[in-house]
Scaffold this motif. Sequence first.
Motif, PDB file in Angstrom:
ATOM      1  N   ILE A  56       0.865  -1.176   0.000  1.00 35.92           N
ATOM      2  CA  ILE A  56       0.000   0.000   0.000  1.00 35.92           C
ATOM      3  C   ILE A  56       0.903   1.229   0.000  1.00 35.92           C
ATOM      4  N   PRO A  57       0.682   2.196  -0.887  1.00 41.33           N
ATOM      5  CA  PRO A  57       1.556   3.372  -0.939  1.00 41.33           C
ATOM      6  C   PRO A  57       1.676   4.065   0.417  1.00 41.33           C
ATOM      7  N   LYS A  58       2.859   4.566   0.699  1.00 45.02           N
ATOM      8  CA  LYS A  58       3.142   5.169   2.003  1.00 45.02           C
ATOM      9  C   LYS A  58       2.197   6.318   2.317  1.00 45.02           C
ATOM     10  N   LYS A  59       1.861   7.123   1.322  1.00 45.28           N
ATOM     11  CA  LYS A  59       0.984   8.268   1.587  1.00 45.28           C
ATOM     12  C   LYS A  59      -0.411   7.813   2.018  1.00 45.28           C
ATOM     13  N   ILE A  60      -0.840   6.661   1.522  1.00 40.78           N
ATOM     14  CA  ILE A  60      -2.131   6.122   1.949  1.00 40.78           C
ATOM     15  C   ILE A  60      -2.024   5.540   3.348  1.00 40.78           C
TER      16      ILE A  60
END
Length: 280
Positions: A92-96
């Motif tokens: 899962i992307p870090k920003k999410i």
Amino acid sequence: MRIIGVWLVLLSVPASACTLWGAAGDAVEGGGTLLAKNRDWRPDHAQSIRILTPKDGFRYVGLFADDGAEPGIKAGVNEQGLAVVSAAASSIPKKIRNAQTDARGVMSKILRQYGSVADVIVDAAILFQPARANFLMLADRHQILQVEIGLNGQYSLSTQSNGVLAHTNHYLSQELAHCNQLQGESSHLRLARVSSLLAVDKKWRLDNFAAISRDQHDGADNSLWRHGKEYTLASWQIALPEQGAPQLNLVLANPQQSELKAQWTLDAEFWRQNAAVLLP
């Protein structure tokens, strides 16, 4: 559960990697279970092994990151013989992940309040629906539980009472496959390697798991024991036999320090001690 379309990127996921594996039942010499974790992260912080005594609940010993970007417990076992290890959901992307408002602290809650995998399964919705995206592997003397926590209250459980399990940093369950928005090369290579090592038809022991933890088959960045963009900072291996006290083996590889190795028998005498810090 509705499956949404996602974009996939093949890359080396940064600074959020761990490898988890376990064996249970006939796959373990003498029966019971084995549970292990290699902890990979940036070599920019210290770790310790500590015993916690909550005001309410069970005592537990844990591997803690004491500072750095993600401090807190990374592996633990309580006085009831329930062990839990974690791995980051780096697909899962870090920003999410950073934007999540979900609750933290599920590992500590499990160790304080639960004495068996079966009890955790009963309360799975209570524990995992509010939790942040993460991967957990739990074990008691009888079985291993693999937990994948996704987004928006989604989670998946799988158990093993007579065989092996392994996990790295991407989702394996079909119902949570849509969370794999990033496909890290290292995560896939490490999963393939540890799975191939566990596929050997044998009775597993703690020393075998210790050997797996040191495997460097796929180079500095993609091996089970890493020393490239990330480092393996700790290795945790625990045996939970059908009869007798658990055995905990630890390797602590704090940055710029000599590697520390320790073994503890988690018997009544161990849990009676007053020590708060066992290592370093």
